[in-house]
Design a protein around this motif. Structure first.
Motif, PDB file in Angstrom:
ATOM      1  N   UNK A   1     -38.449-123.436  77.182  1.00  0.00           N
ATOM      2  CA  UNK A   1     -38.998-122.101  77.179  1.00  0.00           C
ATOM      3  C   UNK A   1     -40.266-121.953  76.330  1.00  0.00           C
ATOM      4  N   UNK A   2     -41.113-121.564  76.846  1.00  0.00           N
ATOM      5  CA  UNK A   2     -42.598-121.246  76.212  1.00  0.00           C
ATOM      6  C   UNK A   2     -42.604-120.560  74.691  1.00  0.00           C
ATOM      7  N   UNK A   3     -43.269-121.073  74.005  1.00  0.00           N
ATOM      8  CA  UNK A   3     -43.640-120.195  72.720  1.00  0.00           C
ATOM      9  C   UNK A   3     -44.316-119.203  72.933  1.00  0.00           C
TER      10      UNK A   3
ATOM     11  N   UNK B   1     -48.935-115.857  74.858  1.00  0.00           N
ATOM     12  CA  UNK B   1     -49.946-114.720  74.297  1.00  0.00           C
ATOM     13  C   UNK B   1     -51.417-115.563  74.759  1.00  0.00           C
ATOM     14  N   UNK B   2     -51.683-116.793  74.330  1.00  0.00           N
ATOM     15  CA  UNK B   2     -52.843-117.571  74.349  1.00  0.00           C
ATOM     16  C   UNK B   2     -53.090-117.491  75.974  1.00  0.00           C
ATOM     17  N   UNK B   3     -52.118-117.729  76.660  1.00  0.00           N
ATOM     18  CA  UNK B   3     -52.297-118.126  78.274  1.00  0.00           C
ATOM     19  C   UNK B   3     -52.708-116.647  78.842  1.00  0.00           C
ATOM     20  N   UNK B   4     -52.071-115.703  78.328  1.00  0.00           N
ATOM     21  CA  UNK B   4     -52.546-114.241  79.031  1.00  0.00           C
ATOM     22  C   UNK B   4     -53.882-114.005  78.488  1.00  0.00           C
ATOM     23  N   UNK B   5     -54.268-114.122  77.404  1.00  0.00           N
ATOM     24  CA  UNK B   5     -55.685-113.914  76.801  1.00  0.00           C
ATOM     25  C   UNK B   5     -56.579-114.634  77.876  1.00  0.00           C
ATOM     26  N   UNK B   6     -56.270-116.035  78.118  1.00  0.00           N
ATOM     27  CA  UNK B   6     -57.218-116.694  79.040  1.00  0.00           C
ATOM     28  C   UNK B   6     -57.310-116.136  80.314  1.00  0.00           C
TER      29      UNK B   6
ATOM     30  N   UNK C   1     -53.573-122.930  85.436  1.00  0.00           N
ATOM     31  CA  UNK C   1     -52.532-122.324  85.977  1.00  0.00           C
ATOM     32  C   UNK C   1     -51.252-122.442  84.745  1.00  0.00           C
ATOM     33  N   UNK C   2     -51.149-123.626  84.438  1.00  0.00           N
ATOM     34  CA  UNK C   2     -49.905-123.952  83.280  1.00  0.00           C
ATOM     35  C   UNK C   2     -50.432-123.188  81.997  1.00  0.00           C
ATOM     36  N   UNK C   3     -51.756-123.303  81.669  1.00  0.00           N
ATOM     37  CA  UNK C   3     -52.041-122.751  80.365  1.00  0.00           C
ATOM     38  C   UNK C   3     -51.809-121.146  80.452  1.00  0.00           C
TER      39      UNK C   3
ATOM     40  N   UNK D   1     -47.768-124.926  79.383  1.00  0.00           N
ATOM     41  CA  UNK D   1     -48.398-125.865  78.702  1.00  0.00           C
ATOM     42  C   UNK D   1     -49.172-125.411  77.561  1.00  0.00           C
ATOM     43  N   UNK D   2     -49.157-125.995  76.315  1.00  0.00           N
ATOM     44  CA  UNK D   2     -49.898-125.671  75.259  1.00  0.00           C
ATOM     45  C   UNK D   2     -51.430-125.907  75.421  1.00  0.00           C
ATOM     46  N   UNK D   3     -52.171-125.228  74.882  1.00  0.00           N
ATOM     47  CA  UNK D   3     -53.719-125.417  74.850  1.00  0.00           C
ATOM     48  C   UNK D   3     -53.963-126.137  73.494  1.00  0.00           C
ATOM     49  N   UNK D   4     -54.441-127.450  73.814  1.00  0.00           N
ATOM     50  CA  UNK D   4     -54.793-128.107  72.366  1.00  0.00           C
ATOM     51  C   UNK D   4     -56.105-127.415  71.851  1.00  0.00           C
ATOM     52  N   UNK D   5     -56.216-127.383  70.471  1.00  0.00           N
ATOM     53  CA  UNK D   5     -57.483-126.922  69.724  1.00  0.00           C
ATOM     54  C   UNK D   5     -58.871-127.379  70.440  1.00  0.00           C
TER      55      UNK D   5
END
Length: 123
Positions: free
Chosen positions: A1-3, A8-13, A39-41, A46-50
């Motif tokens: 399950x996604x954190x 939230x970060x993915x939606x903002x992207x 798509x995964x981000x 998938x988590x986005x690295x810094x």
């Protein structure tokens, strides 16, 4: 399950990408990855690295902090009270409307805004 933060970060992207009219393919090219990864981000799968978030922020023309704005203020209850969908910024139709609104000349845009305000007060 996604954190929740990854989601939230993915939606903002996705929000920013749609707002400026950029495709997943174009963003992927600018960042140097495949569009499937975008798509995964965007779904939070998938988590986005810094470092990748830095590259994405550069490609989308926003500071890295943009992706974390509103994370503490996300509240479905507040949205329901205001009669606004909880994920307004994730709604493609809403973002298309905003993009169209800002393509209208400023003087006409202001008049349209005032009309919308009057109509919403009457409703």
């Amino acid at each position: 399950m996604a954190h929740i933060v990854d989601t939230h970060v993915g939606k903002k992207i996705r929000q920013r990408r749609w707002l400026i009219g950029m495709t997943q393919q174009k963003l992927a090219e600018l960042v140097g990855i495949k569009f499937q990864q975008i798509q995964k981000y965007e779904t939070g799968a998938n988590r986005v690295s810094a470092s990748r978030l830095w590259d994405i922020s550069e490609a989308l023309g926003v500071p890295v902090a943009f992706f974390f704005e509103g994370i503490r203020n996300v509240s479905e209850e507040t949205a329901e009270k205001e009669n606004v969908p909880a994920d307004l910024l994730g709604d493609k139709e809403a973002l298309d409307l905003v993009r169209s609104y800002y393509s209208i000349p400023e003087n006409q845009r202001r008049r349209l805004f005032e009309l919308a305000r009057v109509l919403s007060d009457v409703a």
